[in-house]
Design a protein around this motif. Structure first.
Motif, PDB file in Angstrom:
ATOM      1  N   LYS A 186      -4.981  12.544  -4.386  1.00 50.71           N
ATOM      2  CA  LYS A 186      -5.548  11.365  -3.737  1.00 50.71           C
ATOM      3  C   LYS A 186      -6.783  10.829  -4.457  1.00 50.71           C
ATOM      4  N   CYS A 208       0.182   5.274   6.926  1.00 46.79           N
ATOM      5  CA  CYS A 208      -0.371   5.105   5.581  1.00 46.79           C
ATOM      6  C   CYS A 208      -1.319   3.902   5.582  1.00 46.79           C
ATOM      7  N   ARG A 238       0.827  -1.202   0.000  1.00 44.89           N
ATOM      8  CA  ARG A 238       0.000   0.000   0.000  1.00 44.89           C
ATOM      9  C   ARG A 238       0.866   1.258   0.000  1.00 44.89           C
ATOM     10  N   GLU A 260      -5.905   7.359   6.317  1.00 44.16           N
ATOM     11  CA  GLU A 260      -4.472   7.616   6.350  1.00 44.16           C
ATOM     12  C   GLU A 260      -4.228   9.029   6.854  1.00 44.16           C
ATOM     13  N   ALA A 302      -9.584   8.443  -5.891  1.00 47.82           N
ATOM     14  CA  ALA A 302     -10.184   7.235  -5.313  1.00 47.82           C
ATOM     15  C   ALA A 302      -9.821   6.004  -6.140  1.00 47.82           C
ATOM     16  N   HIS A 303      -9.835   4.878  -5.480  1.00 50.13           N
ATOM     17  CA  HIS A 303      -9.517   3.597  -6.113  1.00 50.13           C
ATOM     18  C   HIS A 303     -10.453   3.327  -7.282  1.00 50.13           C
ATOM     19  N   ARG A 311       0.892   3.987  -3.146  1.00 54.66           N
ATOM     20  CA  ARG A 311       0.590   5.405  -2.988  1.00 54.66           C
ATOM     21  C   ARG A 311       1.794   6.283  -3.307  1.00 54.66           C
ATOM     22  N   GLN A 340      -4.456   4.569  -4.889  1.00 55.51           N
ATOM     23  CA  GLN A 340      -4.870   4.414  -3.490  1.00 55.51           C
ATOM     24  C   GLN A 340      -4.559   3.026  -2.924  1.00 55.51           C
ATOM     25  N   TYR A 341      -4.829   2.006  -3.758  1.00 52.85           N
ATOM     26  CA  TYR A 341      -4.637   0.636  -3.278  1.00 52.85           C
ATOM     27  C   TYR A 341      -3.842  -0.193  -4.288  1.00 52.85           C
ATOM     28  N   TRP A 343       0.528   9.708  -4.932  1.00 49.97           N
ATOM     29  CA  TRP A 343      -0.927   9.665  -4.775  1.00 49.97           C
ATOM     30  C   TRP A 343      -1.447  10.977  -4.206  1.00 49.97           C
ATOM     31  N   ARG A 344      -0.773  11.457  -3.186  1.00 50.01           N
ATOM     32  CA  ARG A 344      -1.197  12.709  -2.557  1.00 50.01           C
ATOM     33  C   ARG A 344      -1.014  13.870  -3.520  1.00 50.01           C
TER      34      ARG A 344
END
Length: 341
Positions: free
Chosen positions: A266, A243, A193, A248, A268-269, A197, A203-204, A261-262
DNA sequence: CAGTCGTGGTA
DNA sequence: TTACCAAGACT
Protein backbone atom coordinates in the motif's frame (compact mmCIF):
# COMPACT_ATOMS: atom_id res chain seq x y z
CA UNK A 1 -42.71 12.62 5.90
CA UNK A 2 -40.84 9.62 4.75
CA UNK A 3 -42.18 9.09 1.29
CA UNK A 4 -40.14 6.00 0.64
CA UNK A 5 -42.52 3.07 0.34
CA UNK A 6 -41.48 -0.20 1.94
CA UNK A 7 -40.59 -1.93 -1.26
CA UNK A 8 -39.48 -5.49 -1.49
CA UNK A 9 -35.79 -5.98 -1.83
CA UNK A 10 -34.76 -6.63 -5.36
CA UNK A 11 -31.70 -8.23 -6.75
CA UNK A 12 -29.34 -5.96 -8.63
CA UNK A 13 -30.07 -7.89 -11.77
CA UNK A 14 -33.74 -7.06 -11.52
CA UNK A 15 -33.21 -3.41 -12.31
CA UNK A 16 -30.80 -4.20 -15.06
CA UNK A 17 -33.21 -6.50 -16.78
CA UNK A 18 -36.41 -4.67 -16.05
CA UNK A 19 -38.49 -4.86 -19.20
CA UNK A 20 -40.58 -1.89 -18.12
CA UNK A 21 -37.52 0.31 -18.11
CA UNK A 22 -38.03 1.14 -21.76
CA UNK A 23 -36.77 -0.42 -24.95
CA UNK A 24 -35.66 -3.99 -24.52
CA UNK A 25 -32.09 -4.52 -23.47
CA UNK A 26 -29.87 -5.78 -26.19
CA UNK A 27 -29.25 -9.44 -25.91
CA UNK A 28 -26.51 -9.58 -28.46
CA UNK A 29 -23.38 -7.50 -28.16
CA UNK A 30 -23.12 -4.99 -30.94
CA UNK A 31 -20.41 -5.12 -33.56
CA UNK A 32 -17.10 -3.74 -32.54
CA UNK A 33 -17.88 -3.99 -28.89
CA UNK A 34 -15.03 -6.35 -28.22
CA UNK A 35 -12.47 -5.24 -25.74
CA UNK A 36 -9.59 -6.08 -28.01
CA UNK A 37 -10.33 -3.71 -30.82
CA UNK A 38 -8.00 -0.94 -29.78
CA UNK A 39 -5.32 -0.38 -32.33
CA UNK A 40 -2.35 0.13 -30.07
CA UNK A 41 -0.56 -2.89 -28.68
CA UNK A 42 -1.38 -3.74 -25.13
CA UNK A 43 0.27 -1.55 -22.59
CA UNK A 44 2.01 -3.15 -19.69
CA UNK A 45 -0.56 -4.40 -17.27
CA UNK A 46 -3.37 -4.63 -19.74
CA UNK A 47 -2.09 -7.82 -21.28
CA UNK A 48 -2.58 -9.55 -17.98
CA UNK A 49 -6.12 -8.27 -17.80
CA UNK A 50 -7.55 -11.59 -18.86
CA UNK A 51 -5.90 -13.23 -15.92
CA UNK A 52 -6.91 -10.42 -13.62
CA UNK A 53 -10.47 -10.56 -14.83
CA UNK A 54 -10.89 -14.21 -14.04
CA UNK A 55 -9.58 -13.57 -10.56
CA UNK A 56 -11.57 -10.41 -9.91
CA UNK A 57 -14.98 -10.98 -11.47
CA UNK A 58 -16.45 -13.85 -9.48
CA UNK A 59 -15.51 -12.56 -6.01
CA UNK A 60 -16.68 -9.02 -6.73
CA UNK A 61 -19.94 -10.16 -8.29
CA UNK A 62 -20.64 -12.48 -5.38
CA UNK A 63 -19.78 -9.75 -2.89
CA UNK A 64 -22.15 -7.36 -4.65
CA UNK A 65 -25.02 -9.83 -4.55
CA UNK A 66 -24.66 -9.98 -0.81
CA UNK A 67 -23.78 -6.39 0.08
CA UNK A 68 -25.33 -4.11 -2.54
CA UNK A 69 -27.33 -1.25 -1.06
CA UNK A 70 -31.04 -1.23 -1.77
CA UNK A 71 -31.08 2.16 -3.47
CA UNK A 72 -34.32 3.39 -5.03
CA UNK A 73 -32.83 3.82 -8.48
CA UNK A 74 -31.81 0.17 -8.45
CA UNK A 75 -35.37 -1.01 -7.95
CA UNK A 76 -37.22 -2.28 -11.00
CA UNK A 77 -39.86 0.45 -10.83
CA UNK A 78 -37.23 3.16 -11.16
CA UNK A 79 -37.01 2.57 -14.89
CA UNK A 80 -34.57 4.28 -17.20
CA UNK A 81 -35.81 7.74 -16.21
CA UNK A 82 -35.19 7.00 -12.56
CA UNK A 83 -31.72 5.74 -13.35
CA UNK A 84 -31.01 8.82 -15.42
CA UNK A 85 -32.27 11.24 -12.77
CA UNK A 86 -30.16 9.50 -10.14
CA UNK A 87 -27.05 9.71 -12.30
CA UNK A 88 -27.48 13.45 -12.76
CA UNK A 89 -27.94 13.97 -9.05
CA UNK A 90 -25.06 11.71 -8.08
CA UNK A 91 -22.53 13.63 -10.14
CA UNK A 92 -20.18 14.86 -7.44
CA UNK A 93 -22.83 14.48 -4.77
CA UNK A 94 -23.09 11.82 -2.02
CA UNK A 95 -25.89 9.27 -2.03
CA UNK A 96 -27.21 10.36 1.34
CA UNK A 97 -27.97 13.83 0.11
CA UNK A 98 -29.45 12.64 -3.17
CA UNK A 99 -31.98 10.23 -1.67
CA UNK A 100 -34.67 12.67 -0.44
CA UNK A 101 -34.46 14.92 -3.49
CA UNK A 102 -34.62 11.95 -5.80
CA UNK A 103 -37.80 10.68 -4.18
CA UNK A 104 -39.53 14.04 -4.46
CA UNK A 105 -38.33 14.53 -8.00
CA UNK A 106 -39.66 11.20 -9.27
CA UNK A 107 -42.93 11.67 -7.43
CA UNK A 108 -43.45 15.03 -9.06
CA UNK A 109 -42.06 14.19 -12.49
CA UNK A 110 -42.48 10.45 -13.05
CA UNK A 111 -41.71 10.73 -16.76
CA UNK A 112 -39.41 12.97 -18.82
CA UNK A 113 -42.40 14.69 -20.42
CA UNK A 114 -43.70 15.71 -16.99
CA UNK A 115 -40.51 17.62 -16.30
CA UNK A 116 -40.29 18.97 -19.83
CA UNK A 117 -43.74 20.51 -19.46
CA UNK A 118 -42.56 22.79 -16.67
CA UNK A 119 -40.29 25.84 -16.79
CA UNK A 120 -36.63 25.13 -16.12
CA UNK A 121 -36.78 27.29 -13.01
CA UNK A 122 -38.95 24.68 -11.34
CA UNK A 123 -36.20 22.14 -11.85
CA UNK A 124 -33.68 24.54 -10.34
CA UNK A 125 -35.95 25.10 -7.36
CA UNK A 126 -36.60 21.40 -6.80
CA UNK A 127 -32.89 20.75 -7.03
CA UNK A 128 -32.60 22.36 -3.63
CA UNK A 129 -29.16 22.34 -2.10
CA UNK A 130 -27.70 19.44 -4.04
CA UNK A 131 -25.10 21.78 -5.50
CA UNK A 132 -23.99 22.45 -9.07
CA UNK A 133 -27.46 23.69 -10.06
CA UNK A 134 -26.55 23.73 -13.73
CA UNK A 135 -27.17 20.01 -13.50
CA UNK A 136 -30.83 20.77 -12.84
CA UNK A 137 -30.93 22.94 -15.93
CA UNK A 138 -29.29 20.24 -17.99
CA UNK A 139 -31.60 17.55 -16.66
CA UNK A 140 -34.54 19.69 -17.65
CA UNK A 141 -32.98 20.23 -21.06
CA UNK A 142 -32.43 16.50 -21.43
CA UNK A 143 -36.08 15.87 -20.57
CA UNK A 144 -37.14 18.34 -23.25
CA UNK A 145 -34.88 16.68 -25.80
CA UNK A 146 -36.13 13.22 -24.87
CA UNK A 147 -39.70 14.40 -25.26
CA UNK A 148 -39.03 16.01 -28.61
CA UNK A 149 -36.59 13.59 -30.16
CA UNK A 150 -37.30 10.26 -28.53
CA UNK A 151 -41.04 10.20 -28.00
CA UNK A 152 -40.65 10.65 -24.26
CA UNK A 153 -38.58 7.50 -23.72
CA UNK A 154 -35.04 7.66 -22.42
CA UNK A 155 -32.95 6.47 -25.36
CA UNK A 156 -31.02 3.25 -24.95
CA UNK A 157 -28.24 3.95 -27.44
CA UNK A 158 -25.04 5.27 -25.96
CA UNK A 159 -24.59 7.82 -28.75
CA UNK A 160 -28.09 9.18 -28.29
CA UNK A 161 -27.62 9.46 -24.55
CA UNK A 162 -24.29 11.21 -25.06
CA UNK A 163 -26.01 13.80 -27.24
CA UNK A 164 -28.26 14.90 -24.37
CA UNK A 165 -27.26 17.91 -22.26
CA UNK A 166 -25.52 16.99 -19.03
CA UNK A 167 -24.64 13.49 -20.18
CA UNK A 168 -20.98 12.75 -20.73
CA UNK A 169 -19.11 9.56 -21.29
CA UNK A 170 -19.66 8.24 -17.79
CA UNK A 171 -23.39 8.97 -17.50
CA UNK A 172 -24.15 7.64 -20.98
CA UNK A 173 -22.44 4.38 -20.12
CA UNK A 174 -24.10 4.22 -16.71
CA UNK A 175 -27.63 4.67 -18.07
CA UNK A 176 -27.05 2.24 -20.93
CA UNK A 177 -25.64 -0.30 -18.52
CA UNK A 178 -27.82 0.09 -15.43
CA UNK A 179 -31.11 0.82 -17.15
CA UNK A 180 -30.74 -1.23 -20.31
CA UNK A 181 -28.33 -3.97 -19.34
CA UNK A 182 -25.82 -3.14 -22.02
CA UNK A 183 -22.12 -3.83 -22.06
CA UNK A 184 -20.18 -0.62 -21.45
CA UNK A 185 -17.12 0.39 -19.49
CA UNK A 186 -18.60 2.49 -16.69
CA UNK A 187 -15.65 4.50 -15.46
CA UNK A 188 -16.55 6.63 -12.50
CA UNK A 189 -14.31 7.73 -9.67
CA UNK A 190 -15.07 4.57 -7.67
CA UNK A 191 -14.25 2.16 -10.47
CA UNK A 192 -11.14 4.11 -11.40
CA UNK A 193 -9.89 3.86 -7.82
CA UNK A 194 -10.66 0.13 -7.61
CA UNK A 195 -8.75 -0.50 -10.83
CA UNK A 196 -5.89 1.75 -9.81
CA UNK A 197 -5.41 -0.28 -6.66
CA UNK A 198 -6.25 -3.83 -7.61
CA UNK A 199 -4.70 -3.85 -11.08
CA UNK A 200 -2.25 -0.97 -11.41
CA UNK A 201 -1.05 -1.10 -7.84
CA UNK A 202 -1.28 2.59 -6.99
CA UNK A 203 -3.33 4.34 -4.35
CA UNK A 204 -5.15 6.80 -6.59
CA UNK A 205 -5.95 7.07 -10.29
CA UNK A 206 -4.76 10.08 -12.33
CA UNK A 207 -6.66 13.35 -11.96
CA UNK A 208 -8.21 13.04 -15.39
CA UNK A 209 -9.35 9.79 -16.98
CA UNK A 210 -6.66 8.51 -19.33
CA UNK A 211 -6.77 6.39 -22.46
CA UNK A 212 -4.96 3.67 -20.55
CA UNK A 213 -7.73 3.57 -17.97
CA UNK A 214 -10.39 3.27 -20.65
CA UNK A 215 -8.49 0.49 -22.29
CA UNK A 216 -8.07 -1.35 -19.02
CA UNK A 217 -11.76 -0.97 -18.23
CA UNK A 218 -12.69 -2.38 -21.63
CA UNK A 219 -10.28 -5.25 -21.20
CA UNK A 220 -11.79 -6.14 -17.84
CA UNK A 221 -15.35 -6.02 -19.14
CA UNK A 222 -17.07 -9.43 -19.15
CA UNK A 223 -18.11 -10.67 -22.56
CA UNK A 224 -21.86 -10.90 -22.21
CA UNK A 225 -24.13 -7.94 -21.61
CA UNK A 226 -25.78 -9.16 -18.44
CA UNK A 227 -22.56 -9.98 -16.67
CA UNK A 228 -20.94 -6.78 -17.90
CA UNK A 229 -23.78 -4.68 -16.46
CA UNK A 230 -23.58 -6.66 -13.24
CA UNK A 231 -19.83 -6.07 -13.12
CA UNK A 232 -20.21 -2.35 -13.71
CA UNK A 233 -22.53 -1.97 -10.75
CA UNK A 234 -20.49 -4.31 -8.58
CA UNK A 235 -17.10 -2.71 -9.16
CA UNK A 236 -18.59 0.70 -8.54
CA UNK A 237 -20.24 -0.42 -5.32
CA UNK A 238 -16.99 -1.95 -4.10
CA UNK A 239 -15.29 1.41 -4.53
CA UNK A 240 -18.12 3.21 -2.81
CA UNK A 241 -18.37 0.93 0.23
CA UNK A 242 -15.03 -0.80 0.77
CA UNK A 243 -12.26 0.48 -1.47
CA UNK A 244 -12.93 4.09 -0.48
CA UNK A 245 -10.62 7.03 -1.02
CA UNK A 246 -9.80 7.26 2.66
CA UNK A 247 -9.91 4.51 5.26
CA UNK A 248 -10.31 1.67 2.83
CA UNK A 249 -11.20 -1.57 4.57
CA UNK A 250 -9.22 -4.35 2.96
CA UNK A 251 -10.53 -6.81 5.53
CA UNK A 252 -13.93 -6.58 3.90
CA UNK A 253 -12.64 -6.65 0.34
CA UNK A 254 -13.42 -9.77 -1.68
CA UNK A 255 -10.28 -9.36 -3.80
CA UNK A 256 -7.79 -8.15 -1.24
CA UNK A 257 -5.74 -11.26 -1.93
CA UNK A 258 -5.33 -10.17 -5.56
CA UNK A 259 -4.91 -6.45 -4.97
CA UNK A 260 -1.66 -5.18 -6.50
CA UNK A 261 -1.60 -2.12 -4.27
CA UNK A 262 -2.08 -4.08 -1.08
CA UNK A 263 0.43 -6.74 -2.12
CA UNK A 264 2.93 -3.94 -2.75
CA UNK A 265 2.51 -2.74 0.80
CA UNK A 266 0.00 0.00 0.00
CA UNK A 267 2.53 2.64 -1.08
CA UNK A 268 1.36 6.23 -0.61
CA UNK A 269 0.27 8.29 -3.59
CA UNK A 270 3.16 9.87 -5.45
CA UNK A 271 3.01 13.29 -7.00
CA UNK A 272 1.20 16.52 -6.25
CA UNK A 273 -1.74 16.69 -3.93
CA UNK A 274 -5.15 16.19 -5.43
CA UNK A 275 -6.47 19.71 -5.80
CA UNK A 276 -6.90 22.94 -3.95
CA UNK A 277 -10.48 24.04 -3.91
CA UNK A 278 -10.81 26.71 -1.23
CA UNK A 279 -14.44 27.54 -1.53
CA UNK A 280 -14.73 30.46 0.84
CA UNK A 281 -14.68 33.78 -0.95
CA UNK A 282 -15.01 32.38 -4.44
CA UNK A 283 -17.57 33.28 -7.06
CA UNK A 284 -19.08 29.88 -6.48
CA UNK A 285 -19.94 30.78 -2.93
CA UNK A 286 -21.52 34.04 -4.04
CA UNK A 287 -23.46 32.29 -6.77
CA UNK A 288 -24.69 29.79 -4.24
CA UNK A 289 -25.95 32.50 -1.92
CA UNK A 290 -27.64 34.41 -4.69
CA UNK A 291 -29.38 31.36 -6.05
CA UNK A 292 -30.46 30.31 -2.56
CA UNK A 293 -32.38 33.57 -2.25
CA UNK A 294 -34.11 33.00 -5.57
CA UNK A 295 -34.88 29.38 -4.75
CA UNK A 296 -36.47 30.20 -1.44
CA UNK A 297 -38.60 32.99 -2.82
CA UNK A 298 -41.93 32.14 -4.38
CA UNK A 299 -41.75 35.07 -6.76
CA UNK A 300 -39.27 37.58 -8.17
CA UNK A 301 -36.89 39.27 -5.77
CA UNK A 302 -35.56 42.81 -5.78
CA UNK A 303 -31.99 43.94 -6.15
CA UNK A 304 -31.74 44.73 -2.44
CA UNK A 305 -32.42 41.13 -1.44
CA UNK A 306 -29.57 39.97 -3.64
CA UNK A 307 -27.21 42.73 -2.58
CA UNK A 308 -27.60 41.59 1.01
CA UNK A 309 -25.88 38.24 0.43
CA UNK A 310 -22.44 39.64 -0.38
CA UNK A 311 -20.63 42.77 0.62
CA UNK A 312 -18.31 43.18 -2.34
CA UNK A 313 -20.27 44.76 -5.22
CA UNK A 314 -17.96 43.85 -8.08
CA UNK A 315 -17.80 40.18 -7.28
CA UNK A 316 -21.49 40.15 -6.48
CA UNK A 317 -22.37 41.63 -9.85
CA UNK A 318 -20.04 39.25 -11.63
CA UNK A 319 -21.63 36.28 -9.91
CA UNK A 320 -25.13 37.45 -10.77
CA UNK A 321 -24.15 38.05 -14.39
CA UNK A 322 -22.75 34.55 -14.48
CA UNK A 323 -25.97 33.06 -13.21
CA UNK A 324 -27.93 34.96 -15.82
CA UNK A 325 -25.51 33.91 -18.56
CA UNK A 326 -25.88 30.30 -17.44
CA UNK A 327 -29.67 30.54 -17.63
CA UNK A 328 -30.08 29.92 -13.92
CA UNK A 329 -31.49 33.37 -13.23
CA UNK A 330 -33.80 35.52 -15.31
CA UNK A 331 -33.57 39.31 -15.09
CA UNK A 332 -36.86 41.21 -15.14
CA UNK A 333 -37.76 44.85 -15.57
CA UNK A 334 -36.94 47.20 -12.74
CA UNK A 335 -33.94 45.35 -11.33
CA UNK A 336 -35.88 42.32 -10.26
CA UNK A 337 -34.85 38.71 -10.74
CA UNK A 338 -36.39 35.26 -10.66
CA UNK A 339 -35.71 31.65 -11.49
CA UNK A 340 -36.20 31.10 -15.22
CA UNK A 341 -39.81 30.80 -16.30
C1' DC B 1 -6.20 20.37 -20.75
C1' DA B 2 -6.74 23.01 -16.71
C1' DG B 3 -10.47 25.84 -14.71
C1' DT B 4 -14.96 26.32 -13.36
C1' DC B 5 -19.04 24.99 -11.22
C1' DG B 6 -22.19 23.98 -4.91
C1' DT B 7 -22.80 21.93 -0.76
C1' DG B 8 -22.19 19.54 3.46
C1' DG B 9 -20.08 15.73 6.06
C1' DT B 10 -15.88 13.97 8.03
C1' DA B 11 -10.90 13.08 9.50
C1' DT C 1 -10.11 24.37 11.85
C1' DT C 2 -8.60 23.29 7.43
C1' DA C 3 -8.64 20.12 3.78
C1' DC C 4 -10.39 16.51 1.44
C1' DC C 5 -14.04 14.15 -0.63
C1' DA C 6 -18.72 12.83 -2.90
C1' DA C 7 -21.81 7.82 -9.33
C1' DG C 8 -18.79 14.59 -13.76
C1' DA C 9 -19.77 17.81 -17.53
C1' DC C 10 -18.39 21.47 -20.14
C1' DT C 11 -15.36 25.05 -22.07
Amino acid sequence: MTAIPPLPASTPEAAVNDPSAGPRPRTVPGPGSGADRAGAPDAAGVETAGTRASALHAPVLAWFDQHARDLPWRRPEAGAWGVMVSEFMLQQTPVSRVLPVYEQWLARWPRPADLAAEPSGEAVRAWGRLGYPRRALRLHGAAVAITERHGGDVPSEHAQLLALPGIGEYTAAAVASFAYGQRHAVLDTNVRRVFARTVTGVQYPPNATTAAERKLARALLPDDDTTAAHWAAASMELGALVCTARNEDCSRCPVSGHCAWRLAGKPAHEGPARRGQTYAGTDRQVRGRLLAVLRESAGPVGQASLDAVWHEPVQRARALDGLVADGLVEPLEGGRYRLPG
